[in-house]
Design an enzyme around this catalytic site. Structure first.
Site, mmCIF file in Angstrom:
data_model
loop_
_atom_site.group_PDB
_atom_site.id
_atom_site.type_symbol
_atom_site.label_atom_id
_atom_site.label_comp_id
_atom_site.label_asym_id
_atom_site.label_seq_id
_atom_site.Cartn_x
_atom_site.Cartn_y
_atom_site.Cartn_z
ATOM 1 N N ASP A 134 -12.642 15.053 -16.278
ATOM 2 C CA ASP A 134 -12.908 16.061 -17.302
ATOM 3 C C ASP A 134 -11.861 15.957 -18.412
ATOM 4 O O ASP A 134 -10.660 16.037 -18.134
ATOM 5 C CB ASP A 134 -12.848 17.444 -16.646
ATOM 6 C CG ASP A 134 -13.307 18.566 -17.564
ATOM 7 O OD1 ASP A 134 -13.249 18.411 -18.797
ATOM 8 O OD2 ASP A 134 -13.717 19.624 -17.038
ATOM 9 N N GLY A 168 -17.207 13.669 -14.877
ATOM 10 C CA GLY A 168 -16.534 14.352 -15.960
ATOM 11 C C GLY A 168 -16.747 15.845 -15.914
ATOM 12 O O GLY A 168 -16.800 16.455 -14.843
ATOM 13 N N HIS A 169 -16.876 16.456 -17.090
ATOM 14 C CA HIS A 169 -16.954 17.907 -17.232
ATOM 15 C C HIS A 169 -18.202 18.464 -16.549
ATOM 16 O O HIS A 169 -18.115 19.363 -15.717
ATOM 17 C CB HIS A 169 -16.948 18.240 -18.727
ATOM 18 C CG HIS A 169 -16.810 19.689 -19.051
ATOM 19 N ND1 HIS A 169 -15.722 20.438 -18.677
ATOM 20 C CD2 HIS A 169 -17.638 20.533 -19.731
ATOM 21 C CE1 HIS A 169 -15.874 21.682 -19.114
ATOM 22 N NE2 HIS A 169 -17.026 21.771 -19.753
ATOM 23 N N PHE A 170 -19.356 17.921 -16.896
ATOM 24 C CA PHE A 170 -20.620 18.381 -16.318
ATOM 25 C C PHE A 170 -20.913 17.600 -15.035
ATOM 26 O O PHE A 170 -21.872 16.823 -14.959
ATOM 27 C CB PHE A 170 -21.760 18.215 -17.330
ATOM 28 C CG PHE A 170 -21.802 19.282 -18.383
ATOM 29 C CD1 PHE A 170 -22.401 20.507 -18.136
ATOM 30 C CD2 PHE A 170 -21.217 19.077 -19.629
ATOM 31 C CE1 PHE A 170 -22.447 21.504 -19.105
ATOM 32 C CE2 PHE A 170 -21.251 20.068 -20.604
ATOM 33 C CZ PHE A 170 -21.864 21.279 -20.345
#
Length: 286
Positions: free
Chosen positions: A236, A262-264
């Protein structure tokens, strides 16, 4: 397991939500982040709904929930948390496990601080509440906090572009072809609605109130020791791994897990996250 798409009148505000599972079973409340909506849980909900009553609202100004004008509703995280709190009361959810992600974290943790008796467990997926979890990517936002000028506000409009949404969905993902374009394109559709840009910039300014609340949230964790599972996409660019590891400082029993994403992280690791949640929730809420 069927997912139902509903709305609730929350003190005159129409809140859209997804609901699945037997209402007699323990409740899991899913809170999404920026710039998304409850559609981010489309792959997770079916993994939980056979055991739990799963509810996922769209926050005010996001997704299908009503977007009142800024002169009728002040877009702060405190106000959004108040709406979500009343939403849980309107639906008579009682006690629930929280899943918090990104913006959902300051919303959900505000509920926990105010109503610790509501919270049966916490799953935080890249939902930060520690200074060490905030990356340098927040520097332009922090500049706006220090000097809330129009120029600094306008400098953040790049956060609202399709290119940035694509970056949020694919940065740190080993194989970007695994990330469906459906989620990010829907997010871009919601961001493009008239007036939504100013709403999002209001929330970026108010994000400083979340950082100011970190000490209070950490005190809640130390005092109440809720079961915590921190499930982090370790690549992320916004909320970095030390933010996940820090939960053990306040809740020594916290479980910390990382996935290569990552983030999602749900876009690529919904099965892994769902399996970890099922095991964690089974241990703590039945």
């Amino acid at each position: 397991m069927s997912v139902h798409f509903k709305t609730a009148d929350v003190d005159g505000l129409e809140v859209f939500y997804r609901e699945a599972g037997d209402p007699a079973r323990p409740v899991v409340l899913l809170l999404h982040g920026f710039p998304s909506a409850s559609h981010m849980f489309r792959d997770l909900i079916p993994q939980l709904a056979d055991r739990y009553h799963v509810v996922a609202p769209d926050l005010p100004g996001f997704g299908m929930t009503e977007q009142p004008a800024r002169d009728r509703f002040a877009y702060t995280f405190e106000n959004i948390a108040n709406v979500v709190g009343r939403f849980t009361e309107v639906l008579c959810l009682g006690k629930f496990a929280l899943y918090v992600f990104d913006y959902g974290a300051p919303v959900g943790f505000r509920l926990a601080v105010k109503h610790p008796e509501w919270i049966s467990a916490i799953v935080t997926q890249n939902g930060n509440t520690y200074l060490e979890g905030v990356s340098d990517a927040f520097a332009p936002v922090q500049a706006y906090w220090k000097a809330p000028t129009q120029a600094n506000r306008d400098a953040l409009r790049g956060f609202l572009t399709p290119q940035t949404t694509l970056f949020q969905y694919t940065h740190g993902v080993a194989d970007p072809s695994l990330v469906s374009p459906d989620g990010r394109n829907l997010d871009d559709f919601y961001l493009a609605r008239p007036g939504n840009d100013e709403i999002q910039l209001d929330l970026l300014l108010d994000y400083q109130s979340n950082v100011a609340l970190y000490d209070t949230i950490q005190a809640y964790l130390r005092r109440h020791q809720p079961p915590v599972l921190a499930m982090w996409g370790k690549n992320d660019p916004f909320f970095i791994p030390p933010g996940a590891e820090a939960f053990k400082r306040d809740v020594p029993s916290a479980e910390i897990r990382f996935v290569e994403s990552g983030h999602f992280a749900l876009e690529t690791h919904a099965h892994e996250i769902g399996a970890a949640m099922r095991a964690f929730l089974a241990r703590h809420i039945g």
